[in-house]
Design a protein around this motif. Structure first.
Motif, PDB file in Angstrom:
ATOM      1  N   TRP A   1     -10.320  -8.070   3.985  1.00 49.14           N
ATOM      2  CA  TRP A   1      -9.947  -9.466   4.281  1.00 49.14           C
ATOM      3  C   TRP A   1      -9.254  -9.580   5.639  1.00 49.14           C
ATOM      4  O   TRP A   1      -9.353 -10.616   6.297  1.00 49.14           O
ATOM      5  CB  TRP A   1      -9.087 -10.047   3.155  1.00 49.14           C
ATOM      6  CG  TRP A   1      -9.948 -10.483   2.014  1.00 49.14           C
ATOM      7  CD1 TRP A   1     -10.199  -9.798   0.852  1.00 49.14           C
ATOM      8  CD2 TRP A   1     -10.719 -11.687   1.937  1.00 49.14           C
ATOM      9  NE1 TRP A   1     -11.072 -10.508   0.072  1.00 49.14           N
ATOM     10  CE2 TRP A   1     -11.405 -11.669   0.707  1.00 49.14           C
ATOM     11  CE3 TRP A   1     -10.895 -12.768   2.788  1.00 49.14           C
ATOM     12  CZ2 TRP A   1     -12.254 -12.702   0.300  1.00 49.14           C
ATOM     13  CZ3 TRP A   1     -11.739 -13.797   2.377  1.00 49.14           C
ATOM     14  CH2 TRP A   1     -12.408 -13.763   1.164  1.00 49.14           C
ATOM     15  N   ASP A   2      -8.583  -8.523   6.081  1.00 49.40           N
ATOM     16  CA  ASP A   2      -7.996  -8.549   7.423  1.00 49.40           C
ATOM     17  C   ASP A   2      -9.072  -8.687   8.497  1.00 49.40           C
ATOM     18  O   ASP A   2      -8.831  -9.289   9.545  1.00 49.40           O
ATOM     19  CB  ASP A   2      -7.160  -7.295   7.683  1.00 49.40           C
ATOM     20  CG  ASP A   2      -5.763  -7.391   7.092  1.00 49.40           C
ATOM     21  OD1 ASP A   2      -5.328  -8.523   6.766  1.00 49.40           O
ATOM     22  OD2 ASP A   2      -5.106  -6.339   6.970  1.00 49.40           O
ATOM     23  N   LYS A   3     -10.266  -8.166   8.245  1.00 50.17           N
ATOM     24  CA  LYS A   3     -11.378  -8.338   9.184  1.00 50.17           C
ATOM     25  C   LYS A   3     -11.708  -9.821   9.342  1.00 50.17           C
ATOM     26  O   LYS A   3     -12.070 -10.270  10.427  1.00 50.17           O
ATOM     27  CB  LYS A   3     -12.603  -7.567   8.716  1.00 50.17           C
ATOM     28  CG  LYS A   3     -12.428  -6.067   8.767  1.00 50.17           C
ATOM     29  CD  LYS A   3     -13.654  -5.351   8.240  1.00 50.17           C
ATOM     30  CE  LYS A   3     -13.436  -3.843   8.242  1.00 50.17           C
ATOM     31  NZ  LYS A   3     -14.622  -3.131   7.742  1.00 50.17           N
TER      32      LYS A   3
ATOM     33  N   PRO B   1      -3.551  -9.583  11.123  1.00 46.09           N
ATOM     34  CA  PRO B   1      -3.741  -9.006   9.789  1.00 46.09           C
ATOM     35  C   PRO B   1      -2.490  -9.262   8.945  1.00 46.09           C
ATOM     36  O   PRO B   1      -1.398  -9.451   9.473  1.00 46.09           O
ATOM     37  CB  PRO B   1      -3.927  -7.516  10.063  1.00 46.09           C
ATOM     38  CG  PRO B   1      -3.347  -7.282  11.410  1.00 46.09           C
ATOM     39  CD  PRO B   1      -3.443  -8.579  12.169  1.00 46.09           C
ATOM     40  N   THR B   2      -2.672  -9.291   7.637  1.00 46.52           N
ATOM     41  CA  THR B   2      -1.548  -9.450   6.716  1.00 46.52           C
ATOM     42  C   THR B   2      -0.721  -8.169   6.735  1.00 46.52           C
ATOM     43  O   THR B   2      -1.271  -7.070   6.762  1.00 46.52           O
ATOM     44  CB  THR B   2      -2.074  -9.730   5.293  1.00 46.52           C
ATOM     45  OG1 THR B   2      -2.816 -10.952   5.320  1.00 46.52           O
ATOM     46  CG2 THR B   2      -0.938  -9.846   4.292  1.00 46.52           C
ATOM     47  N   GLN B   3       0.586  -8.318   6.721  1.00 46.52           N
ATOM     48  CA  GLN B   3       1.469  -7.155   6.707  1.00 46.52           C
ATOM     49  C   GLN B   3       1.736  -6.743   5.267  1.00 46.52           C
ATOM     50  O   GLN B   3       2.113  -7.571   4.435  1.00 46.52           O
ATOM     51  CB  GLN B   3       2.772  -7.491   7.413  1.00 46.52           C
ATOM     52  CG  GLN B   3       2.559  -7.805   8.881  1.00 46.52           C
ATOM     53  CD  GLN B   3       3.842  -8.193   9.576  1.00 46.52           C
ATOM     54  OE1 GLN B   3       4.931  -7.832   9.155  1.00 46.52           O
ATOM     55  NE2 GLN B   3       3.709  -8.932  10.662  1.00 46.52           N
TER      56      GLN B   3
ATOM     57  N   ASN C   1      -9.475 -12.331   8.918  1.00 38.04           N
ATOM     58  CA  ASN C   1      -8.377 -12.890   9.721  1.00 38.04           C
ATOM     59  C   ASN C   1      -8.591 -12.620  11.205  1.00 38.04           C
ATOM     60  O   ASN C   1      -8.475 -13.520  12.040  1.00 38.04           O
ATOM     61  CB  ASN C   1      -7.026 -12.287   9.288  1.00 38.04           C
ATOM     62  CG  ASN C   1      -6.586 -12.731   7.924  1.00 38.04           C
ATOM     63  OD1 ASN C   1      -7.023 -13.755   7.420  1.00 38.04           O
ATOM     64  ND2 ASN C   1      -5.728 -11.951   7.305  1.00 38.04           N
TER      65      ASN C   1
ATOM     66  N   LYS D   1       2.860 -12.841   5.418  1.00 37.11           N
ATOM     67  CA  LYS D   1       2.021 -13.552   6.380  1.00 37.11           C
ATOM     68  C   LYS D   1       2.970 -14.358   7.254  1.00 37.11           C
ATOM     69  O   LYS D   1       3.435 -15.424   6.860  1.00 37.11           O
ATOM     70  CB  LYS D   1       1.024 -14.447   5.649  1.00 37.11           C
ATOM     71  CG  LYS D   1       0.096 -13.645   4.745  1.00 37.11           C
ATOM     72  CD  LYS D   1      -0.761 -14.527   3.867  1.00 37.11           C
ATOM     73  CE  LYS D   1      -1.552 -13.675   2.903  1.00 37.11           C
ATOM     74  NZ  LYS D   1      -2.268 -14.475   1.924  1.00 37.11           N
TER      75      LYS D   1
END
Length: 154
Positions: free
Chosen positions: A56-58, A67-69, A60, A85
């Motif tokens: 899912w970071d791809k 990317p989500t931390q 974003n 986020k």
């Protein structure tokens, strides 16, 4: 637990690396609200959950978003993964289109299918939004400013 969590949340905001986007200086950018999500994952689903976050970071990144931390459990109780986020510029229509295209390209589930898929990976989930980071002195100054503005005597 809530006291320690609030301290940790404040620390997250203060220790967060910035993700920069280049926008013209004269363009006013609307920001998102900081979001925290805390997961207690279903037994045996930790790796699957984290791998899905990487995918899912791809999405974003395709939309110019950070990317989500992830913060992984190292102590305490009741949680496995904390997602943060940070505030970021809201995606433009073209960024949203790029994200939708990446979702389609990767064959990722959306809507009800996303919900069913992600719920199979978790035992419990807490989602909350916050303002900050802010120091106690900054918060007190803001309260004092608002009271003075409204001529409220304490």
């Amino acid at each position: 637990m809530h006291y320690r969590l609030s301290i940790a949340i404040t620390a997250l905001g203060l220790a967060t690396p910035a993700f920069t986007q280049t926008k013209p200086a004269d363009v006013k950018v609307e920001m998102t609200t900081p979001v925290f999500e805390m997961f207690r994952l279903a037994p045996g689903k930790t790796e699957e959950f984290i791998r899905s976050m990487a995918v899912w970071d791809k999405v974003n990144i395709a939309g110019g978003q950070p990317p989500t931390q992830l913060f992984l459990h190292a102590g305490g109780e009741g949680w496995d993964v904390l997602l943060y986020k940070p505030p970021r510029p809201k995606p433009t229509p073209s960024e949203e289109a790029a994200m939708a295209a990446k979702i389609k390209e990767l064959g990722l589930p959306t809507g009800a299918l996303y919900f069913v898929n992600v719920r199979e990976q978790m035992a419990d989930h807490v989602h909350f939004e916050a303002t900050g980071p802010v120091t106690a002195a900054q918060w007190v100054a803001e309260i004092d400013r608002q009271r003075a503005e409204r001529q409220i005597v304490r």
